[in-house]
Design a protein around this motif. Structure first.
Motif, mmCIF file in Angstrom:
data_model
loop_
_atom_site.group_PDB
_atom_site.id
_atom_site.type_symbol
_atom_site.label_atom_id
_atom_site.label_comp_id
_atom_site.label_asym_id
_atom_site.label_seq_id
_atom_site.Cartn_x
_atom_site.Cartn_y
_atom_site.Cartn_z
ATOM 1 N N ALA A 1 -56.911 -12.389 -58.742
ATOM 2 C CA ALA A 1 -57.904 -11.590 -58.012
ATOM 3 C C ALA A 1 -58.898 -10.958 -58.978
ATOM 4 O O ALA A 1 -60.116 -10.957 -58.733
ATOM 5 N N TRP A 2 -58.401 -10.410 -60.097
ATOM 6 C CA TRP A 2 -59.290 -9.804 -61.097
ATOM 7 C C TRP A 2 -60.218 -10.858 -61.699
ATOM 8 O O TRP A 2 -61.416 -10.637 -61.855
ATOM 9 N N ARG A 3 -59.662 -12.025 -62.021
ATOM 10 C CA ARG A 3 -60.459 -13.085 -62.637
ATOM 11 C C ARG A 3 -61.547 -13.586 -61.691
ATOM 12 O O ARG A 3 -62.706 -13.741 -62.078
ATOM 13 N N GLU A 4 -61.165 -13.820 -60.438
ATOM 14 C CA GLU A 4 -62.143 -14.343 -59.479
ATOM 15 C C GLU A 4 -63.243 -13.332 -59.173
ATOM 16 O O GLU A 4 -64.405 -13.701 -58.997
ATOM 17 N N GLU A 5 -62.888 -12.054 -59.115
ATOM 18 C CA GLU A 5 -63.893 -11.035 -58.830
ATOM 19 C C GLU A 5 -64.922 -10.961 -59.948
ATOM 20 O O GLU A 5 -66.133 -10.836 -59.689
ATOM 21 N N HIS A 6 -64.486 -11.077 -61.181
ATOM 22 C CA HIS A 6 -65.436 -11.009 -62.286
ATOM 23 C C HIS A 6 -66.262 -12.282 -62.412
ATOM 24 O O HIS A 6 -67.414 -12.247 -62.841
#
Length: 230
Positions: free
Chosen positions: A144-149
């Motif tokens: 989730a963190w990777r995709e958001e960035h």
């Protein structure tokens, strides 16, 4: 020999890393938002009425037992499980402008929600985040963190394993938070401590001298802020 070195103030090798012995390579940003450091600091919750810091071990333990959350099972026999306060912090590497929140967990969803509010805070001070640096916590390694960035176009970097010095600016902020907010006063409840955080942050950003900024507060190094023209 040690006394002579101490007297000359050369008893510590400040220019080398204590672990590797290699020269310390300090880096400074050239503009606000170029790199923002993010981290979480875990603190034990304060029982209602105050804990051992204000009352001593005996009364502090009684308050902990009386006000523990019964929904939380004891992890250690005889010790109340009051839970933890997770202080999420973000600090701009150039201006040292900081934003923190005291939250109930460090999950990926909580970290992302905090980060969205932190970006809004920085945007309100004319700062657009270009890159973020975190440790290798589970929230920051999540999909989730990777995709958001990836969606935001913000570059995400992580520190080397067991090398918190790489994220030193926010680690230093964590230490300042402990010394000047979390443990500076004797709070009688966790609610009181969390309520004091926003006022301390305003003091840190607008009034507290920062040695890395020539003893000026972080707000003086922000651009496009009302009343600031540097």
């Amino acid at each position: 020999m040690h006394r002579v070195l101490v007297r000359c103030r050369i008893n510590r090798l400040w220019h080398v890393d204590r672990v590797t012995g290699e020269p310390i390579r300090r880096y400074e940003m050239t503009r606000p938002g170029e790199l923002v450091h993010v981290d979480v600091k875990k603190l034990g919750n304060i029982p209602d009425g105050g804990g051992w810091r204000i009352h001593g071990r005996a009364l502090g333990s009684r308050n902990s037992q009386a006000h523990r959350n019964p929904a939380r099972p004891r992890k250690v026999h005889g010790r109340a499980n009051l839970g933890y306060c997770y202080v999420h912090s973000a600090i701009d590497g150039y201006s040292r402008l900081a934003y923190s929140e005291a939250l109930d967990d460090e999950s990926a969803a909580t970290a992302l929600a905090f980060w969205a509010r932190a970006r809004s805070f920085f945007a309100g001070h004319g700062i657009t985040v270009e890159r973020v640096l975190t440790d290798n916590g589970s929230a920051y390694c999540s999909h989730a963190w990777r995709e958001e960035h990836r969606r935001l176009g913000i570059r995400h970097s992580r520190t080397r394993v067991r090398r918190p010095q790489t994220n030193g600016k926010v680690e230093r902020l964590n230490r300042t938070l402990l010394e000047e907010w979390a443990y500076r006063r004797l709070y009688t409840s966790e609610t009181a401590r969390r309520a004091a955080l926003s006022a301390w942050l305003h003091h840190y950003n607008h009034h507290r001298p920062h040695t890395a900024l020539g003893n000026l507060p972080p707000i003086t190094h922000c651009t496009n802020v009302s009343g600031q023209y540097n």
